[in-house]
Design a protein around this motif. Structure first.
Motif, PDB file in Angstrom:
ATOM      1  N   GLY A 111       0.261  -0.874  -0.081  1.00  0.00           N
ATOM      2  CA  GLY A 111       0.300  -0.076   0.134  1.00  0.00           C
ATOM      3  C   GLY A 111       0.732   1.106  -0.157  1.00  0.00           C
ATOM      4  O   GLY A 111      -0.004   2.102  -0.253  1.00  0.00           O
ATOM      5  N   LEU A 112       2.328   1.599  -0.211  1.00  0.00           N
ATOM      6  CA  LEU A 112       2.431   1.983  -0.181  1.00  0.00           C
ATOM      7  C   LEU A 112       3.165   3.270  -1.462  1.00  0.00           C
ATOM      8  O   LEU A 112       2.756   2.671  -2.469  1.00  0.00           O
ATOM      9  N   PRO A 113       3.029   4.391  -1.520  1.00  0.00           N
ATOM     10  CA  PRO A 113       2.934   5.237  -2.622  1.00  0.00           C
ATOM     11  C   PRO A 113       3.982   4.773  -2.884  1.00  0.00           C
ATOM     12  O   PRO A 113       3.962   4.992  -4.839  1.00  0.00           O
ATOM     13  N   VAL A 114       4.911   4.359  -3.263  1.00  0.00           N
ATOM     14  CA  VAL A 114       6.279   3.991  -3.781  1.00  0.00           C
ATOM     15  C   VAL A 114       5.972   3.213  -4.832  1.00  0.00           C
ATOM     16  O   VAL A 114       5.979   2.712  -5.675  1.00  0.00           O
ATOM     17  N   MET A 115       4.851   2.234  -4.068  1.00  0.00           N
ATOM     18  CA  MET A 115       4.892   1.066  -5.238  1.00  0.00           C
ATOM     19  C   MET A 115       4.274   1.779  -6.444  1.00  0.00           C
ATOM     20  O   MET A 115       4.702   0.736  -7.379  1.00  0.00           O
ATOM     21  N   GLU A 116       3.142   2.365  -6.811  1.00  0.00           N
ATOM     22  CA  GLU A 116       2.496   2.429  -7.910  1.00  0.00           C
ATOM     23  C   GLU A 116       3.641   3.240  -8.647  1.00  0.00           C
ATOM     24  O   GLU A 116       4.296   2.946  -9.608  1.00  0.00           O
ATOM     25  N   GLU A 117       5.006   4.691  -7.883  1.00  0.00           N
ATOM     26  CA  GLU A 117       5.483   5.115  -8.433  1.00  0.00           C
ATOM     27  C   GLU A 117       6.223   3.626  -9.324  1.00  0.00           C
ATOM     28  O   GLU A 117       6.997   4.746 -10.319  1.00  0.00           O
ATOM     29  N   ARG A 118       7.022   3.192  -9.222  1.00  0.00           N
ATOM     30  CA  ARG A 118       7.735   1.603  -8.921  1.00  0.00           C
ATOM     31  C   ARG A 118       7.183   1.108 -10.372  1.00  0.00           C
ATOM     32  O   ARG A 118       7.969   0.972 -11.555  1.00  0.00           O
TER      33      ARG A 118
END
Length: 419
Positions: free
Chosen positions: A22-29
């Motif tokens: 659920g961390l926002p960085v996962m969508e960025e990656r």
């Protein structure tokens, strides 16, 4: 009582998994990988393969008793630790992937693998095809999906954490046959000369190109038909889903891209998938001989799929021209330390993903050679220039018990590449 504790342990790990997913960085990656593999990369992407590092997760840390639960626990713990510690571009999806169980029947000439008695990955084969006459013992293999075992395993995961971390079923892990190993799920690996090496031995295989050319073609024909039968069985049995997420489209290679269907659990055909095509065992023969003997069979298999990742450790400088003419759906090219870096960058350009495999020796063993590691990264930067670049750090087996060195290398790579 033991089962209850196993399920409790898996559920606790599932809660950590979902928190990371659920961390926002996962969508960025995820967006970064998708852009890169769609040949419009925003920046170089970095991924370290931790699955085969000695004691990245020790047996002492594992609490589950049931073998299936224990292997699942190990995989989950490796993924969570990787996401928390390494600082690369790992993506943790908000679901748990498991593959179908598929029986691997005998070729009729069983090859025995003899492992080293010492800790590590060293092994040798007892090759069973000594002469062309031995090929008569090869049998036509038929493949069977073990749905009963698959559903039994899925039921365990659903009971443990299905309401918290959804379980998605699809594809098959070709590299790891034990239930509970999920590292390579989604990887459609050709492995033609990979298997020939096991049958014959690498040294003897080199002689076959000269002494038994017709028999070598027959053996490659046999292996090509065998692989086609396996892939088409998976397709016919409706076991395939797009490997366009963090499944393996190639070796330590995420499949995210815009040019194939998104993975959403829907059944698909081979033409919606990545496949991994390579021939490391052909490195010692000429490009012309590779083009005559091996490439036609690789290209035949490649035509079944949507996109192709080519290569592993073999150099490609002398044969990429042949490969790209034969494999029209080529998308990513592996660049190992054995290439001529003054040549390979120009060959790949922006036509394909420049899939760099950093040199493992500087980072391996008791002591790190940071100067050599930086030199290797600078070589990559000079060669790749403005290519669609990814760093996939593989074949790192011994880090001297220092997990922190992985994050240090990632930070070095980011500084070197200006990230």
């Amino acid at each position: 009582m033991k089962r209850a504790k196993d399920l409790e342990r898996l559920r606790a790990l599932a809660a950590e998994w979902m928190e990371l997913a659920g961390l926002p960085v996962m969508e960025e990656r995820r967006d970064g990988w998708t852009a890169l593999h769609s040949l419009r990369g925003k920046r170089p992407m970095i991924l370290v393969e931790v699955g085969y590092i000695n004691d990245y997760v020790t047996q002492d840390e594992l609490l589950c008793m049931d073998p299936f639960c224990r292997r699942t626990e190990e995989y989950m713990l490796k993924t969570i630790r990787h996401a928390k510690e390494v600082g690369d571009d790992i993506v943790v999806e908000p679901y748990f992937r498991m593959g179908y169980s598929m029986e691997q029947p005998s070729f009729g000439v069983d090859v025995k693998m003899v492992e080293s008695s010492e800790k590590g990955l060293a092994y040798v084969f007892e090759h069973t095809i000594k002469e062309p006459e031995d090929m008569k013992r090869l049998v036509r293999r038929e493949f069977h999906i073990d749905r009963e075992r698959t559903e039994r395993n899925r039921a365990v995961l659903e009971e443990a954490f299905g309401d918290l971390l959804p379980v998605r079923l699809g594809n098959y892990d070709f590299m790891d046959e034990a239930d509970g190993d999920y590292t390579w799920t989604g990887n459609c690996f050709f492995g033609l000369t990979w298997q020939l090496h096991r049958f014959i031995g690498l040294g003897e295989l080199m002689y076959w190109f000269y002494d038994h050319p017709d028999d070598l073609h027959a053996l490659l024909r046999y292996m090509t038909d065998d692989r086609l039968r396996m892939f088409r069985t998976l397709e016919k049995e409706k076991c395939l889903v797009p490997n366009t997420d963090n499944q393996m489209g190639g070796p330590c290679f995420y499949g995210y891209c815009d040019d194939l269907p998104k993975e959403n659990g829907q059944i698909c055909g081979l033409d919606s998938m990545w496949a991994w095509c390579e021939s490391q065992e052909s490195s010692s023969i000429s490009a012309g001989m590779f083009g005559e003997f091996v490439l036609p069979y690789l290209a035949e298999l490649a035509r079944e799929f949507g996109l192709i990742y080519y290569g592993c450790c073999e150099p490609v400088c002398d044969r990429l021209g042949l490969i790209e003419k034969a494999i029209l759906n080529l998308r990513a090219v592996s660049v190992s330390m054995w290439n001529d870096f003054d040549v390979v960058g120009d060959l790949i350009g922006k036509k394909y993903v420049y899939s760099r495999k950093p040199a493992p020796p500087p980072m391996s063993g008791k002591d790190v050679n940071w100067e050599a590691a930086e030199k290797d990264l600078l070589l990559t930067k000079r060669s790749a220039r403005d290519a669609n670049l990814e760093l996939l750090f593989r074949d790192l087996y011994d880090i001297g018990g220092e997990r922190e060195r992985l994050a240090k290398w990632v930070n070095l790579a980011k500084r070197t590449l200006g990230l």
